[in-house]
Design a protein around this motif. Structure first.
Motif, PDB file in Angstrom:
ATOM      1  N   ILE A 167       0.836  -1.203   0.000  1.00  0.00           N
ATOM      2  CA  ILE A 167       0.000   0.000   0.000  1.00  0.00           C
ATOM      3  C   ILE A 167       0.868   1.249   0.000  1.00  0.00           C
ATOM      4  O   ILE A 167       0.611   2.203  -0.747  1.00  0.00           O
ATOM      5  N   PHE A 168       1.897   1.266   0.840  1.00  0.00           N
ATOM      6  CA  PHE A 168       2.811   2.411   0.888  1.00  0.00           C
ATOM      7  C   PHE A 168       3.456   2.642  -0.483  1.00  0.00           C
ATOM      8  O   PHE A 168       3.576   3.787  -0.945  1.00  0.00           O
ATOM      9  N   ALA A 169       3.837   1.561  -1.140  1.00  0.00           N
ATOM     10  CA  ALA A 169       4.515   1.678  -2.432  1.00  0.00           C
ATOM     11  C   ALA A 169       3.590   2.122  -3.550  1.00  0.00           C
ATOM     12  O   ALA A 169       4.061   2.534  -4.613  1.00  0.00           O
ATOM     13  N   THR A 170       2.256   2.059  -3.335  1.00  0.00           N
ATOM     14  CA  THR A 170       1.349   2.553  -4.372  1.00  0.00           C
ATOM     15  C   THR A 170       1.538   4.038  -4.600  1.00  0.00           C
ATOM     16  O   THR A 170       1.091   4.573  -5.624  1.00  0.00           O
ATOM     17  N   ALA A 171       2.204   4.719  -3.674  1.00  0.00           N
ATOM     18  CA  ALA A 171       2.428   6.159  -3.842  1.00  0.00           C
ATOM     19  C   ALA A 171       3.184   6.447  -5.131  1.00  0.00           C
ATOM     20  O   ALA A 171       2.899   7.435  -5.820  1.00  0.00           O
ATOM     21  N   THR A 172       4.152   5.590  -5.482  1.00  0.00           N
ATOM     22  CA  THR A 172       4.943   5.851  -6.682  1.00  0.00           C
ATOM     23  C   THR A 172       4.123   5.674  -7.951  1.00  0.00           C
ATOM     24  O   THR A 172       4.423   6.291  -8.972  1.00  0.00           O
ATOM     25  N   SER A 173       3.089   4.835  -7.893  1.00  0.00           N
ATOM     26  CA  SER A 173       2.262   4.618  -9.082  1.00  0.00           C
ATOM     27  C   SER A 173       1.098   5.595  -9.161  1.00  0.00           C
ATOM     28  O   SER A 173       0.814   6.148 -10.219  1.00  0.00           O
ATOM     29  N   ILE A 174       0.409   5.820  -8.039  1.00  0.00           N
ATOM     30  CA  ILE A 174      -0.698   6.778  -8.080  1.00  0.00           C
ATOM     31  C   ILE A 174      -0.174   8.169  -8.369  1.00  0.00           C
ATOM     32  O   ILE A 174      -0.873   9.005  -8.965  1.00  0.00           O
ATOM     33  N   SER A 175       1.061   8.439  -7.984  1.00  0.00           N
ATOM     34  CA  SER A 175       1.632   9.750  -8.265  1.00  0.00           C
ATOM     35  C   SER A 175       1.888   9.937  -9.757  1.00  0.00           C
ATOM     36  O   SER A 175       1.865  11.072 -10.260  1.00  0.00           O
ATOM     37  N   ILE A 176       2.143   8.842 -10.468  1.00  0.00           N
ATOM     38  CA  ILE A 176       2.278   8.934 -11.924  1.00  0.00           C
ATOM     39  C   ILE A 176       0.959   9.372 -12.536  1.00  0.00           C
ATOM     40  O   ILE A 176       0.896  10.291 -13.366  1.00  0.00           O
ATOM     41  N   ALA A 177      -0.126   8.709 -12.099  1.00  0.00           N
ATOM     42  CA  ALA A 177      -1.449   9.082 -12.587  1.00  0.00           C
ATOM     43  C   ALA A 177      -1.780  10.517 -12.202  1.00  0.00           C
ATOM     44  O   ALA A 177      -2.286  11.295 -13.014  1.00  0.00           O
ATOM     45  N   ALA A 178      -1.468  10.890 -10.943  1.00  0.00           N
ATOM     46  CA  ALA A 178      -1.774  12.238 -10.476  1.00  0.00           C
ATOM     47  C   ALA A 178      -0.957  13.279 -11.223  1.00  0.00           C
ATOM     48  O   ALA A 178      -1.475  14.320 -11.643  1.00  0.00           O
ATOM     49  N   ALA A 179       0.333  13.003 -11.392  1.00  0.00           N
ATOM     50  CA  ALA A 179       1.194  13.969 -12.077  1.00  0.00           C
ATOM     51  C   ALA A 179       0.759  14.175 -13.523  1.00  0.00           C
ATOM     52  O   ALA A 179       0.681  15.306 -14.013  1.00  0.00           O
ATOM     53  N   ASN A 180       0.442  13.070 -14.229  1.00  0.00           N
ATOM     54  CA  ASN A 180       0.044  13.181 -15.627  1.00  0.00           C
ATOM     55  C   ASN A 180      -1.347  13.768 -15.799  1.00  0.00           C
ATOM     56  O   ASN A 180      -1.648  14.373 -16.831  1.00  0.00           O
ATOM     57  N   ALA A 181      -2.184  13.603 -14.792  1.00  0.00           N
ATOM     58  CA  ALA A 181      -3.529  14.153 -14.872  1.00  0.00           C
ATOM     59  C   ALA A 181      -3.588  15.616 -14.448  1.00  0.00           C
ATOM     60  O   ALA A 181      -4.383  16.397 -14.984  1.00  0.00           O
ATOM     61  N   VAL A 182      -2.745  16.012 -13.495  1.00  0.00           N
ATOM     62  CA  VAL A 182      -2.850  17.345 -12.891  1.00  0.00           C
ATOM     63  C   VAL A 182      -1.863  18.353 -13.469  1.00  0.00           C
ATOM     64  O   VAL A 182      -2.238  19.474 -13.818  1.00  0.00           O
ATOM     65  N   VAL A 183      -0.580  17.968 -13.567  1.00  0.00           N
ATOM     66  CA  VAL A 183       0.444  18.944 -13.940  1.00  0.00           C
ATOM     67  C   VAL A 183       0.243  19.515 -15.342  1.00  0.00           C
ATOM     68  O   VAL A 183       0.285  20.743 -15.520  1.00  0.00           O
ATOM     69  N   PRO A 184      -0.002  18.682 -16.382  1.00  0.00           N
ATOM     70  CA  PRO A 184      -0.257  19.286 -17.705  1.00  0.00           C
ATOM     71  C   PRO A 184      -1.481  20.196 -17.713  1.00  0.00           C
ATOM     72  O   PRO A 184      -1.471  21.245 -18.376  1.00  0.00           O
ATOM     73  N   ALA A 185      -2.521  19.808 -16.972  1.00  0.00           N
ATOM     74  CA  ALA A 185      -3.734  20.633 -16.926  1.00  0.00           C
ATOM     75  C   ALA A 185      -3.460  21.972 -16.252  1.00  0.00           C
ATOM     76  O   ALA A 185      -3.876  23.033 -16.742  1.00  0.00           O
ATOM     77  N   LEU A 186      -2.753  21.938 -15.102  1.00  0.00           N
ATOM     78  CA  LEU A 186      -2.409  23.184 -14.422  1.00  0.00           C
ATOM     79  C   LEU A 186      -1.505  24.054 -15.290  1.00  0.00           C
ATOM     80  O   LEU A 186      -1.650  25.290 -15.310  1.00  0.00           O
ATOM     81  N   SER A 187      -0.586  23.414 -15.993  1.00  0.00           N
ATOM     82  CA  SER A 187       0.325  24.167 -16.856  1.00  0.00           C
ATOM     83  C   SER A 187      -0.430  24.860 -17.984  1.00  0.00           C
ATOM     84  O   SER A 187      -0.122  26.000 -18.356  1.00  0.00           O
ATOM     85  N   THR A 188      -1.416  24.161 -18.540  1.00  0.00           N
ATOM     86  CA  THR A 188      -2.209  24.750 -19.617  1.00  0.00           C
ATOM     87  C   THR A 188      -3.036  25.926 -19.125  1.00  0.00           C
ATOM     88  O   THR A 188      -3.149  26.957 -19.791  1.00  0.00           O
ATOM     89  N   LEU A 189      -3.606  25.792 -17.933  1.00  0.00           N
ATOM     90  CA  LEU A 189      -4.496  26.825 -17.397  1.00  0.00           C
ATOM     91  C   LEU A 189      -3.738  28.010 -16.805  1.00  0.00           C
ATOM     92  O   LEU A 189      -4.129  29.170 -16.995  1.00  0.00           O
ATOM     93  N   TYR A 190      -2.665  27.713 -16.055  1.00  0.00           N
ATOM     94  CA  TYR A 190      -2.004  28.768 -15.285  1.00  0.00           C
ATOM     95  C   TYR A 190      -0.520  28.952 -15.600  1.00  0.00           C
ATOM     96  O   TYR A 190       0.121  29.828 -15.023  1.00  0.00           O
ATOM     97  N   GLY A 191       0.020  28.106 -16.490  1.00  0.00           N
ATOM     98  CA  GLY A 191       1.441  28.178 -16.797  1.00  0.00           C
ATOM     99  C   GLY A 191       2.217  27.161 -15.984  1.00  0.00           C
ATOM    100  O   GLY A 191       1.866  26.851 -14.844  1.00  0.00           O
ATOM    101  N   TRP A 192       3.299  26.626 -16.576  1.00  0.00           N
ATOM    102  CA  TRP A 192       4.029  25.556 -15.909  1.00  0.00           C
ATOM    103  C   TRP A 192       4.703  26.036 -14.621  1.00  0.00           C
ATOM    104  O   TRP A 192       4.827  25.280 -13.658  1.00  0.00           O
ATOM    105  N   ALA A 193       5.116  27.294 -14.573  1.00  0.00           N
ATOM    106  CA  ALA A 193       5.773  27.811 -13.367  1.00  0.00           C
ATOM    107  C   ALA A 193       4.816  27.791 -12.176  1.00  0.00           C
ATOM    108  O   ALA A 193       5.180  27.381 -11.066  1.00  0.00           O
ATOM    109  N   ASN A 194       3.581  28.237 -12.397  1.00  0.00           N
ATOM    110  CA  ASN A 194       2.594  28.233 -11.311  1.00  0.00           C
ATOM    111  C   ASN A 194       2.228  26.815 -10.882  1.00  0.00           C
ATOM    112  O   ASN A 194       1.879  26.587  -9.724  1.00  0.00           O
TER     113      ASN A 194
END
Length: 426
Positions: free
Chosen positions: A156-183
């Motif tokens: 369960i603890f190790a799922t952090a490395t995998s769920i973070s892949i999903a979270a990073a790919n789902a959230v970071v590009p979207a935030l970058s598109t809306l507010y810029g990659w720096a923000n």
């Protein structure tokens, strides 16, 4: 009572009972908090890979060097683990966790101000150095609170490395598109520091019956002489060559070679992350049920990972990538829960943090070198398949290395009973 553990020297660890079905739910709260902290730490390290292609172009970074930031992070992370493990043993997991998350949040926030390759590499190294104790601190706490079901808890603890892949790919590009990659990086930095503080305040103290023996040079020397510990360290590094090499480059490869939009390429990685999320606790649970066959399970996962990477390399349509992605998530991450459990078992309670840190330093070397190797292969050949072949070398080496272990390391009886109340120290 003195007992002898697998690494040689006699340790006055108290023999603790295994976790029973009627145990307190407190340990699960501890696990949830350290898991959340680990998720944010992993999102920080994966964030660059999700936007590397478009942002790298705007910053004037060549294709061959897109993986340089990931490599910089992992070199810093591997170096810091050598100190982070003993730190967790000396000051306690909870305090070490806070000491990792606050600087990581600050460095991640500062990455949003990067405008050159040199500055980006420097800040990514700082991010890696800052997060060095996070993994060790989390494992130190999990090892203290869980007994014979430790494989499931580590899964369960190790799922952090995998769920973070999903979270990073789902959230970071979207935030970058809306507010810029720096923000996007500013927001990640603030969230990282906040979760670190919450975990520190909410995790409480360690069980009373956790070993109180102080870490000594003798413990570290015993680890360095243990054959199984060395083989597990080498195997983990080779395995992460494949896992990190794929995660760091898959998005950019799909974008550059096939022309997929970053969000579409990210959705393929999201499928990988979701599959990995479920595979780790299940495979960890299987290793609890079959402790003497842990090595065989790990070899099976790693061998399958290498084969599936080659299959992925022959894919050419989005549908095919979606079909293969779940298999990559299962095989490319399931082995980690098994190797981590075995690392803590060969070390014992007193050296759990040090063993996690030292082994993880070797593991991360694979993650540090792989992105550069894959980048130069793709830049030199332009071949999607050849890039995946380079990635597949890692799990092959890992599977072969595990065959030379003397034995499978079953769960040790020195894991803390969850029914024990917390005491005065971390």
């Amino acid at each position: 009572m003195n007992t002898r553990n697998d690494i040689g020297p006699i340790q006055p660890d108290l023999i603790r009972s295994s976790v029973s079905g009627g145990s307190s739910t407190y340990r699960w709260r501890v696990l949830a908090l350290v898991w959340a902290a680990f998720v944010l730490s992993c999102v920080d390290r994966y964030a660059w890979g999700t936007i590397a292609a478009p942002v790298g172009q705007s910053l004037g970074i060549s294709v061959a060097m897109l993986g340089a930031f990931s490599t910089a992070f992992y070199f810093g992370y591997a170096t810091a683990n050598l100190a982070g493990g003993p730190l967790a043993d000396l000051v306690g997991g909870r305090t070490a966790l806070l000491m990792a998350m606050l600087p990581l949040g600050a460095a991640t926030f500062c990455f949003g101000y990067v405008h050159t390759l040199a500055a980006g590499i420097a800040v990514q190294i700082l991010m890696g150095l800052a997060s060095g104790a996070d993994y060790c601190a989390g494992l130190k706490l999990v090892n203290a609170w869980f007994g014979r079901d430790k494989g499931r808890a580590i899964g369960i603890f190790a799922t952090a490395t995998s769920i973070s892949i999903a979270a990073a790919n789902a959230v970071v590009p979207a935030l970058s598109t809306l507010y810029g990659w720096a923000n996007a990086f500013h927001a990640l930095g603030i969230a990282t520091a906040a979760v670190g503080i919450i975990a520190f305040l909410g995790a409480g103290r360690a069980p009373k019956n956790v070993s109180r023996e102080r870490l000594t040079v003798a413990h570290l020397k015993a680890l360095s002489c243990n054959r199984d510990f060395i083989l597990l360290s080498v195997a983990g590094g080779a395995g992460l060559w494949g896992t990190i090499g794929f995660v760091s480059w898959a998005n950019a490869l799909l974008t550059k070679h096939f022309g997929f939009a970053p969000a579409v390429a990210g959705s393929v990685l999201t499928v990988v992350g979701v599959a990995a999320f479920f595979s780790k606790p299940l495979i960890g649970w299987a290793s609890d049920l079959m402790p003497r066959y842990r090595r065989h399970l790990a070899v099976g996962c790693l061998s399958t990972f290498a084969v599936v990477l080659l299959v992925f390399g022959f894919c050419s349509t989005l549908t095919q990538f979606y079909l293969v992605a779940p298999l990559l998530g299962i095989a490319g991450y399931g082995y980690l829960a098994i190797l981590i459990a075995q690392i803590t078992n060969v070390a014992g309670a007193t050296s759990a943090g040090s063993a996690a840190g030292i082994s993880n330093a070797f593991w991360q070397l694979g993650g540090a070198i792989a992105p550069i190797a894959v980048g130069y292969t793709f830049a030199g050949t332009g071949s999607f398949l050849y890039a995946l072949v380079v990635v597949a070398v890692g799990p092959v080496v890992a599977a072969v290395t595990l065959l030379f272990m003397r034995k499978d390391n079953a769960a040790m009886p020195r894991s803390a009973a969850a029914t024990t109340a917390p005491d005065h120290r971390d």
